[in-house]
Design an enzyme around this catalytic site. Structure first.
Site, PDB file in Angstrom:
ATOM      1  N   ASP A 476       0.841  -1.201   0.000  1.00 62.95           N
ATOM      2  CA  ASP A 476       0.000   0.000   0.000  1.00 62.95           C
ATOM      3  C   ASP A 476       0.878   1.254   0.000  1.00 62.95           C
ATOM      4  O   ASP A 476       2.089   1.202   0.272  1.00 62.95           O
ATOM      5  CB  ASP A 476      -0.886  -0.039   1.264  1.00 62.95           C
ATOM      6  CG  ASP A 476      -2.156   0.782   1.124  1.00 62.95           C
ATOM      7  OD1 ASP A 476      -2.274   1.568   0.168  1.00 62.95           O
ATOM      8  OD2 ASP A 476      -3.031   0.651   2.008  1.00 62.95           O
ATOM      9  N   ASP A 546     -10.769   2.223  -3.416  1.00 65.12           N
ATOM     10  CA  ASP A 546     -11.350   1.887  -2.116  1.00 65.12           C
ATOM     11  C   ASP A 546     -12.869   1.884  -2.185  1.00 65.12           C
ATOM     12  O   ASP A 546     -13.532   1.575  -1.193  1.00 65.12           O
ATOM     13  CB  ASP A 546     -10.901   2.897  -1.050  1.00 65.12           C
ATOM     14  CG  ASP A 546      -9.545   2.523  -0.469  1.00 65.12           C
ATOM     15  OD1 ASP A 546      -9.054   1.413  -0.761  1.00 65.12           O
ATOM     16  OD2 ASP A 546      -8.971   3.334   0.284  1.00 65.12           O
TER      17      ASP A 546
HETATM   18  C1  DGJ Z   1      -5.777   2.111   1.861  1.00 66.86           C
HETATM   19  C2  DGJ Z   1      -6.177   0.907   1.080  1.00 66.86           C
HETATM   20  O1  DGJ Z   1      -6.691   1.286  -0.154  1.00 66.86           O
HETATM   21  C3  DGJ Z   1      -7.187   0.103   1.881  1.00 66.86           C
HETATM   22  O2  DGJ Z   1      -7.626  -0.999   1.143  1.00 66.86           O
HETATM   23  C4  DGJ Z   1      -6.565  -0.332   3.172  1.00 66.86           C
HETATM   24  O3  DGJ Z   1      -5.527  -1.229   2.919  1.00 66.86           O
HETATM   25  C5  DGJ Z   1      -6.052   0.877   3.941  1.00 66.86           C
HETATM   26  N1  DGJ Z   1      -5.208   1.695   3.139  1.00 66.86           N
HETATM   27  C6  DGJ Z   1      -5.307   0.451   5.167  1.00 66.86           C
HETATM   28  O4  DGJ Z   1      -4.763   1.507   5.834  1.00 66.86           O
END
Ligand code: DGJ
Length: 736
Positions: A476, A546
């Site tokens: 990430d 997301d």
């Molecule tokens: C952003 C990501 O897009 C989410 O899926 C998740 O992993 C969060 N970060 C976790 O902090």
């Protein structure tokens, strides 16, 4: 003997396969003039169209050559000045301190193996040939090698450039683009993908305006604002008709793709590292490698273009060891428990995952020391001793003993101020002297220009991966660059920071993925903030957004599908009402939207998992049974309108065709509509299996389905949620 590239004695270059041609020539003055990129026209002694020398009144002529005006001449790699007044591909302050440089043809060579790009990701060669053309400016002691790769099976031209300083003094690259494509004057439209967090990949289509239209990023990642991709098409081109040319950059940092319609209406597409906030000091004897730009051409509309991208990304970009592998269905802890993950919860989730038939359990954020919210703890990468007293390995081993694969989340490029790492090495972050660094999600970015930082990250990740317990990593990245500077670079090189960061990141990814080729890496940056071909060269799949609510995700996947195949996209069934937009949705709709991504899963807490166990089991069974079809599948956008979307995915052999129809808002008294499946075998028969009405099994011919269409009225009767908004209808056509 070269099959794909031919060069005439008078230096006309013809690259192509049975479907596309890319042509250029060396002018009498030694400049590289572009002739054609488009449908195949083979090799000829002469062509009916090309650059003309036209008297243009007040406009200057190149180097005194009568009527040779570079602003009116299509070129392969233009420099500024000397009568070229458009945006150039290369702009260099030479040793004499001016920016007037002229690149003339020096030599060329054809190589059967596609050369690697030093330090940068590039598409694999496969059945291809590469033409390397060397240009030089002897006065400036500047040399450029242009690289063109043409493929037998893919209608793609891969381009890049390497700039050499052959002089004794340092010169300064103001900008060095990867490619320039000059198209003749015509009416064109452009399409690109724009957005923001949780609403990435919105399609914007507009006529190519006069002036210069630029999509770019200056925040240190390719970004969700604009994806490094643009299509230029014949005015009015549709999903299936008209020619379309796509350009994408294999780069994950600051990029720029521009289209310039200048005074004579010809159109220049330029792609490369964003010239804004960039300079590169090129020392004597050194070279600078530009990222790879990819150009595709289709005469079958946007769908034709997407099919080319999809096949190319799957075959030539995705890591080979995963490109044909069905992705495991997964349970991800993020929207299930957020930061509240601990051993007990994880093992409970694992049991539920097993009951549901899922194949991989992923611990997302929250597992490391002190990480109870997003205010800190990044950088040290040690398991939280209260949440996971036995450590991650022990939990991983228990999860695996239940028959699941095990995955873990990292955000390696970041550091929190309250970490041991930051206390030990405050100089390891990106920043500029005497200015307070801006925080993003409460965190700072590590300086990946530094070898010591990259080595540290390699060691931290290696310490987890070397146990052999980790099958999957979610990588990430949750903030963009600010105060862009590096403590290891001198003042005159500060504006190299963002690109040097990318070189550091790519080298780190290369080290890790080469050592652990069987670990499945998923690319994520707050969703799709760095969803690009550069990252996908190392990571088989990515998390495009997301936004897990299905109506929001329809737009994301639909937009992304212009470039990206289902094989590189992940999607999960998240909670309802949605945590992103508060909208409720049926599990049916969530399952069906997610179906069209190869990496499918669930992110629900223990209560929701129990509550919906029966439906989830059926969804997971569908996902598992179709995983191989989706990873190879041919995806098509049958409909995308305000209130309805219809997608088709056919298995590679065409034996199974899945169709998802999504109706967003309910309306009374609807017209009787049809949808027209595509690319079926006209003479074959297909059995329609309706997931909403399993007893109804009809047989239709491919011709009837494609020509008459399929009635959509079933959606009214077949949805398991009676009436209402946000409904989906999912059918399979099985070839008999
Ligand atoms: C952003 C990501 O897009 C989410 O899926 C998740 O992993 C969060 N970060 C976790 O902090």
């Amino acid at each position: 003997m070269s099959e794909l590239i031919s060069v005439s004695k008078d230096l006309r270059f013809a690259l192509g396969n049975e479907r596309i041609s890319y042509l250029f020539q060396v002018s009498a003055e030694g400049l590289l003039e572009h002739l054609h990129f488009g449908g195949a026209i083979g090799v000829a002694d002469d062509y009916p169209a090309g650059p003309q020398r036209v008297a243009r009144g007040a406009v200057s002529e190149f180097a005194g050559v009568k009527n040779y005006n570079l602003s009116d001449t299509p070129q392969e790699y233009p420099t500024f000045a000397r009568s070229e007044q458009r945006h150039p591909a290369l702009h260099v302050v030479n040793a004499a301190g001016n920016t007037t440089n002229t690149l003339r043809y020096l030599s060329h060579t054809i190589v059967p193996q596609k050369p690697e790009l030093k330090g940068l990701p590039a598409a694999r060669g496969g059945h291809s040939e590469t033409l390397l053309v060397t240009l030089s400016d002897q006065l400036s002691e500047l040399r450029v090698v242009l690289s063109y790769t043409v493929y037998q099976q893919h209608d793609v031209i891969a381009r890049s450039a390497e700039v050499f300083n052959d002089g004794d003094a340092t010169i300064s690259l103001q900008h060095a683009l990867s490619s320039c494509l000059d198209l003749p004057a015509d009416d064109y439209e452009l399409l690109h993908l724009r957005g923001s967090w949780a609403r990435e990949f919105n399609v914007e289509r507009l006529p190519v305006p006069g002036g210069r239209f630029v999509i770019d990023s200056a925040c240190g990642l390719s970004s969700n604002h604009h994806n490094p991709f643009m299509a230029i098409m014949q005015r009015g081109a549709s999903e299936t008709h008209g020619w379309v040319m796509g350009t994408a950059l294999m780069y994950s940092g600051n990029f720029s793709i521009s289209v310039e319609r200048g005074e004579f209406d010809s159109v220049r597409i330029s792609a490369g590292i964003n010239p804004f906030n960039f300079t590169w000091q090129l020392s004597a004897g050194e070279s600078f490698v530009c990222p790879e730009a990819l150009h595709v051409f289709s005469e079958q509309g946007l769908e034709g273009m997407s099919q080319i991208w999809h096949g190319f990304i799957r075959e030539q970009i995705s890591p080979t060891q995963f490109k044909d592998v069905a992705r495991p269905s997964y349970l991800n802890s993020w929207e299930a428990n957020y930061f509240e993950v601990d051993e007990q919860r994880v093992l409970e989730l694992a049991d539920q995952a097993v009951d549901l038939g899922l194949e991989l359990l992923v611990i997302d954020d929250g597992w490391f020391q002190g990480r109870n919210d997003d205010s800190g703890s990044l950088g040290d990468w040690v398991a939280d001793s209260e949440k996971f007293p036995r450590g991650i390995d022990a939990v991983a081993s228990d999860v695996k003993a239940k028959g699941l694969k095990f995955g873990l989340w990292f955000e390696p490029e970041m550091v929190s101020q309250n970490s041991d790492l930051y206390r030990a090495h405050p100089e390891w972050v990106l920043g500029v002297p005497d200015r307070q660094p801006s925080l993003g999600r409460n965190q700072l970015m590590l300086d990946l220009c530094r070898a010591d930082v990259c080595d540290y990250l390699y060691q931290r990740l290696d310490s987890f991966l070397s146990s052999g317990q980790i099958d999957y990593i979610k990588w990430d990245m949750n903030r963009s660059m600010t105060e862009i500077g590096s403590a290891v670079l001198p003042a005159e090189r500060q504006r190299e920071t963002a690109h040097r960061y990318m070189l550091g990141l790519y080298a780190l990814l290369d080290r890790l993925t080469s050592k652990y080729p069987n670990v499945l890496f998923e690319n994520c940056a707050s969703g799709g903030n760095r969803f690009d071909l550069g990252m996908l060269r190392f990571m088989a799949q990515g998390w495009p957004s997301d936004m897990s609510e299905p109506v929001g995700r329809l737009a994301v996947i639909n937009g992304a599908s212009h470039l990206f195949p289902p094989s590189v996209m992940a999607s999960y069934i998240g909670p309802t009402p949605s945590h992103q937009n508060g909208r409720p949705s049926s599990l049916h709709m969530r399952r069906d939207v997610g179906f069209f991504c190869a990496a499918r899963g669930v992110s629900l807490n223990a209560v929701d998992l129990r509550c919906d166990a029966e439906q989830l089991q059926a969804a997971v069974a569908l996902y598992n049974a179709t995983a191989a079809d989706v990873v190879h599948g041919h995806f098509r956008r049958l409909l995308y309108r305000d209130n309805e979307v219809c997608w088709q995915l056919s298995s590679r052999d065409g034996e199974r065709v899945y169709i998802g129809y999504f109706q967003i808002l309910a309306a009374p008294n609807l017209p009787q509509k049809r949808v027209y499946p595509r690319a079926l075998v006209a003479t074959a028969n297909y059995r329609l299996v309706d997931s909403g009405a399993p007893s109804r099994k009809s047989i239709f011919s491919g011709a009837a389905l494609m020509k008459m269409g399929l009635d959509l009225r079933q959606v009214e009767q077949s949805n398991s949620t009676p009436g209402g908004d946000f409904r989906s209808w999912f059918v399979t056509l099985n070839r008999l």
